[in-house]
Structure formats: C-alpha cells, structure tokens
Design a protein around this motif. Structure first.
Motif, PDB file in Angstrom:
ATOM      1  N   ILE A  44       0.861  -1.181   0.000  1.00 55.94           N
ATOM      2  CA  ILE A  44       0.000   0.000   0.000  1.00 55.94           C
ATOM      3  C   ILE A  44       0.896   1.229   0.000  1.00 55.94           C
ATOM      4  O   ILE A  44       1.810   1.344   0.820  1.00 55.94           O
ATOM      5  N   ILE A  45       0.619   2.136  -0.921  1.00 57.83           N
ATOM      6  CA  ILE A  45       1.341   3.402  -0.988  1.00 57.83           C
ATOM      7  C   ILE A  45       0.393   4.499  -0.532  1.00 57.83           C
ATOM      8  O   ILE A  45      -0.712   4.638  -1.067  1.00 57.83           O
ATOM      9  N   LEU A  46       0.826   5.246   0.473  1.00 55.22           N
ATOM     10  CA  LEU A  46       0.051   6.372   1.005  1.00 55.22           C
ATOM     11  C   LEU A  46       0.865   7.653   0.881  1.00 55.22           C
ATOM     12  O   LEU A  46       2.095   7.600   0.771  1.00 55.22           O
ATOM     13  N   TYR A  47       0.184   8.779   0.965  1.00 49.44           N
ATOM     14  CA  TYR A  47       0.846  10.081   0.918  1.00 49.44           C
ATOM     15  C   TYR A  47       0.799  10.755   2.285  1.00 49.44           C
ATOM     16  O   TYR A  47      -0.222  10.703   2.980  1.00 49.44           O
ATOM     17  N   GLN A  48       1.903  11.364   2.646  1.00 52.16           N
ATOM     18  CA  GLN A  48       2.022  12.086   3.911  1.00 52.16           C
ATOM     19  C   GLN A  48       0.870  13.070   4.093  1.00 52.16           C
ATOM     20  O   GLN A  48       0.316  13.182   5.179  1.00 52.16           O
ATOM     21  N   LYS A  49       0.478  13.753   3.035  1.00 54.74           N
ATOM     22  CA  LYS A  49      -0.577  14.764   3.124  1.00 54.74           C
ATOM     23  C   LYS A  49      -1.929  14.162   3.506  1.00 54.74           C
ATOM     24  O   LYS A  49      -2.818  14.873   3.964  1.00 54.74           O
ATOM     25  N   ASN A  50      -2.081  12.850   3.352  1.00 55.51           N
ATOM     26  CA  ASN A  50      -3.333  12.174   3.683  1.00 55.51           C
ATOM     27  C   ASN A  50      -3.317  11.557   5.079  1.00 55.51           C
ATOM     28  O   ASN A  50      -4.267  10.883   5.467  1.00 55.51           O
ATOM     29  N   ILE A  51      -2.236  11.785   5.804  1.00 45.06           N
ATOM     30  CA  ILE A  51      -2.081  11.235   7.152  1.00 45.06           C
ATOM     31  C   ILE A  51      -2.023  12.391   8.146  1.00 45.06           C
ATOM     32  O   ILE A  51      -1.248  13.335   7.967  1.00 45.06           O
ATOM     33  N   HIS A  52      -2.833  12.313   9.176  1.00 43.00           N
ATOM     34  CA  HIS A  52      -2.861  13.371  10.193  1.00 43.00           C
ATOM     35  C   HIS A  52      -1.457  13.556  10.785  1.00 43.00           C
ATOM     36  O   HIS A  52      -0.751  12.569  11.035  1.00 43.00           O
ATOM     37  N   PRO A  53      -1.061  14.795  11.020  1.00 40.99           N
ATOM     38  CA  PRO A  53       0.283  15.055  11.580  1.00 40.99           C
ATOM     39  C   PRO A  53       0.572  14.335  12.898  1.00 40.99           C
ATOM     40  O   PRO A  53       1.733  14.074  13.217  1.00 40.99           O
ATOM     41  N   ASP A  54      -0.472  13.978  13.661  1.00 42.09           N
ATOM     42  CA  ASP A  54      -0.258  13.250  14.913  1.00 42.09           C
ATOM     43  C   ASP A  54       0.452  11.919  14.688  1.00 42.09           C
ATOM     44  O   ASP A  54       1.131  11.417  15.574  1.00 42.09           O
ATOM     45  N   PHE A  55       0.284  11.331  13.511  1.00 41.11           N
ATOM     46  CA  PHE A  55       0.956  10.077  13.187  1.00 41.11           C
ATOM     47  C   PHE A  55       2.470  10.227  13.331  1.00 41.11           C
ATOM     48  O   PHE A  55       3.156   9.296  13.750  1.00 41.11           O
ATOM     49  N   PHE A  56       2.974  11.392  12.984  1.00 41.99           N
ATOM     50  CA  PHE A  56       4.417  11.630  12.964  1.00 41.99           C
ATOM     51  C   PHE A  56       4.959  12.102  14.311  1.00 41.99           C
ATOM     52  O   PHE A  56       6.134  12.407  14.434  1.00 41.99           O
ATOM     53  N   ASP A  57       4.098  12.136  15.337  1.00 44.63           N
ATOM     54  CA  ASP A  57       4.509  12.406  16.709  1.00 44.63           C
ATOM     55  C   ASP A  57       4.531  11.053  17.416  1.00 44.63           C
ATOM     56  O   ASP A  57       3.494  10.553  17.862  1.00 44.63           O
ATOM     57  N   LEU A  58       5.694  10.448  17.494  1.00 40.50           N
ATOM     58  CA  LEU A  58       5.801   9.074  17.981  1.00 40.50           C
ATOM     59  C   LEU A  58       5.347   8.898  19.421  1.00 40.50           C
ATOM     60  O   LEU A  58       4.990   7.799  19.831  1.00 40.50           O
ATOM     61  N   LYS A  59       5.312   9.978  20.185  1.00 38.09           N
ATOM     62  CA  LYS A  59       4.948   9.878  21.597  1.00 38.09           C
ATOM     63  C   LYS A  59       3.506   9.437  21.820  1.00 38.09           C
ATOM     64  O   LYS A  59       3.194   8.832  22.828  1.00 38.09           O
ATOM     65  N   ASN A  60       2.607   9.739  20.867  1.00 28.41           N
ATOM     66  CA  ASN A  60       1.196   9.410  21.101  1.00 28.41           C
ATOM     67  C   ASN A  60       0.833   7.980  20.702  1.00 28.41           C
ATOM     68  O   ASN A  60      -0.276   7.524  20.965  1.00 28.41           O
ATOM     69  N   GLY A  61       1.716   7.267  20.041  1.00 30.37           N
ATOM     70  CA  GLY A  61       1.506   5.854  19.754  1.00 30.37           C
ATOM     71  C   GLY A  61       0.693   5.527  18.503  1.00 30.37           C
ATOM     72  O   GLY A  61       0.527   4.353  18.169  1.00 30.37           O
ATOM     73  N   MET A  62       0.173   6.533  17.803  1.00 23.09           N
ATOM     74  CA  MET A  62      -0.649   6.259  16.623  1.00 23.09           C
ATOM     75  C   MET A  62       0.138   5.491  15.567  1.00 23.09           C
ATOM     76  O   MET A  62      -0.342   4.492  15.022  1.00 23.09           O
ATOM     77  N   ALA A  63       1.333   5.953  15.270  1.00 22.71           N
ATOM     78  CA  ALA A  63       2.149   5.290  14.248  1.00 22.71           C
ATOM     79  C   ALA A  63       2.417   3.843  14.638  1.00 22.71           C
ATOM     80  O   ALA A  63       2.290   2.936  13.817  1.00 22.71           O
ATOM     81  N   GLY A  64       2.763   3.618  15.882  1.00 18.59           N
ATOM     82  CA  GLY A  64       3.047   2.260  16.347  1.00 18.59           C
ATOM     83  C   GLY A  64       1.859   1.334  16.187  1.00 18.59           C
ATOM     84  O   GLY A  64       2.001   0.194  15.740  1.00 18.59           O
ATOM     85  N   GLU A  65       0.669   1.818  16.545  1.00 19.26           N
ATOM     86  CA  GLU A  65      -0.546   1.000  16.414  1.00 19.26           C
ATOM     87  C   GLU A  65      -0.820   0.649  14.957  1.00 19.26           C
ATOM     88  O   GLU A  65      -1.120  -0.502  14.633  1.00 19.26           O
ATOM     89  N   ILE A  66      -0.737   1.637  14.090  1.00 18.50           N
ATOM     90  CA  ILE A  66      -1.028   1.415  12.672  1.00 18.50           C
ATOM     91  C   ILE A  66       0.017   0.506  12.041  1.00 18.50           C
ATOM     92  O   ILE A  66      -0.315  -0.457  11.344  1.00 18.50           O
TER      93      ILE A  66
END
Length: 119
Positions: A44-66
C-alpha cells in the motif's frame, strides 16, 4: 479516497490517495489495510498529506498501532512525502531504521516507491 492499481506481474500494489486526510486514527489505518488486503494487495502506498500530523509524533503511539497492524497482516506500507520538516530526532531515527527494511518505507516520490518493484 481512491485505490489505484499499480501492480506488476509479480506483486500487487495499490496507491491510495485523496484530497483530504484519510488517516487520523488507528481505526482509519485498519480500514484502509482491510480494504486493500481484501482486494489482494501486498503493498500500500500512502501520501504524507493524507495522514494526520499526529501520526508523525511518535509519543502518542498512533504510528506504532497502525504500523503493527500492517506488520501483522504482512502488508508493506510505503509513505510518500517530505519528512525533513519534522524536527524530532526520534522520528528521523525511526524513518532511517524503517528504510533499512522492507515492511515500512518513507520515500520522497512515487518513482522511488516503485523502484524496487520494476520488472
């Protein structure tokens, strides 16, 4: 949101795009993953602009979960964007380490994303 087929004779690839943010929670990531998996896609190819900026804040865990969900289902994820705008050293380290493997990659453009899949 559109799923565009970019498959080769060897691997099924989809490019997911939209004019708006399509991932703002781990549930959103799971929906996209499930949709692509159901259609038989392996990448799957996604674009940064389609991902909420919170994903790129590793402290909140969103990126890890996904990313754990993608790993569990063995679906490769490629995110296209400009990641130097994020000043977090931990994020830059994470991107660098991810790019050493094949499960999750962060690349600057579609051409680079597809480079490993050329026939």
């Amino acid at each position: 949101m559109t799923f565009k087929d970019l498959s080769t004779s060897q691997i099924k690839i989809t490019e997911v795009s939209s004019d708006e943010i399509i991932i703002s929670s781990s549930e959103d990531g799971l929906k996209i993953l499930g949709n692509a998996w159901f259609q038989g896609y392996e990448v799957i190819i996604l674009y940064q602009k389609n991902i909420h900026p919170d994903f790129f804040d590793l402290k909140n865990g969103m990126a890890g979960e996904i990313l754990q969900k993608f790993s569990t289902y063995r679906i490769r994820l490629i995110i296209i964007g400009e990641f130097s705008e994020y000043k977090s050293q931990s994020l830059q380290d994470f991107i660098r380490e991810s790019n050493k493997g094949k499960q999750v990659n962060f690349v600057p453009n579609l051409e680079t994303a597809l480079q490993n899949f050329k026939e």
